[in-house]
Design a protein around this motif. Structure first.
Motif: not given
Length: 179
Positions: A35-45, A49-62
């Motif tokens: 939900e936090l990504l700016d632009e996403t395709p209909d079918d995740p690729d 998944f990499l963008a979400q991995l880094w976003l989720s990791a960064d927010r937990l570390v903070e």
């Protein structure tokens, strides 16, 4: 308490997080990183998944120790999706990157007090249509369960697998956070 709710798509994460947030006052809810990504395709690729991995990791570390947070999805979810893509023979992240991705997920897990996992179960009866990519859903579930069983990846985080109807899942989570 810092909680992450993990599971494949259409496994009941959003329902559990919303039910818990209504029941347990004072918890900040981190939405699904998708939900936090700016632009996403209909079918995740891979890139999504990499963008979400880094976003989720960064927010937990903070998140500081002692914070009251419940996050829908954590970095293990996206490592599992990347592993699932590879297992299915679909375009996947380069193997050389996997160690870095798993390392980032493991580092972020050190900032999590409770990992709640929603494995797929025939008893829970969450049906999905073909446009939900049931093959990827099943492969991700298997990959996530493998990751949760890897002590080096979970980094000593307490793990709770929940199942059953939504009210049963909620009761299991509430019991784990009040006991």
């Amino acid at each position: 308490m810092r909680i992450v709710v993990s599971g494949t798509h259409a496994s009941g994460k959003s329902t559990l997080v919303a039910d818990f947030a209504r029941r347990a006052a004072g918890f900040e809810v981190f939405p699904d990183p998708f939900e936090l990504l700016d632009e996403t395709p209909d079918d995740p690729d891979v890139d999504v998944f990499l963008a979400q991995l880094w976003l989720s990791a960064d927010r937990l570390v903070e998140v500081p120790a002692g914070a009251r947070v419940i996050a829908e999805r954590g970095p293990l979810d996206f490592v599992a999706y990347l592993d699932a893509l590879e297992a299915l023979g679909r375009p996947a992240a380069p193997e050389a990157e996997r160690e870095r991705e798993v390392g980032a997920a493991a580092d972020a897990m050190q900032h999590v007090d409770l990992l709640v996992v929603l494995p797929l179960s025939t008893h829970d009866r969450i049906e999905v249509s073909e446009d939900e990519d049931p093959e990827l859903r099943t492969a991700m579930d298997a990959a996530l369960l493998d990751l949760v069983d890897a002590p080096a990846v979970v980094a000593g985080t307490r793990v709770l697998e929940v199942s059953g109807r939504p009210e049963e899942r909620l009761a299991q989570l509430v019991a784990a956070t009040t006991g």
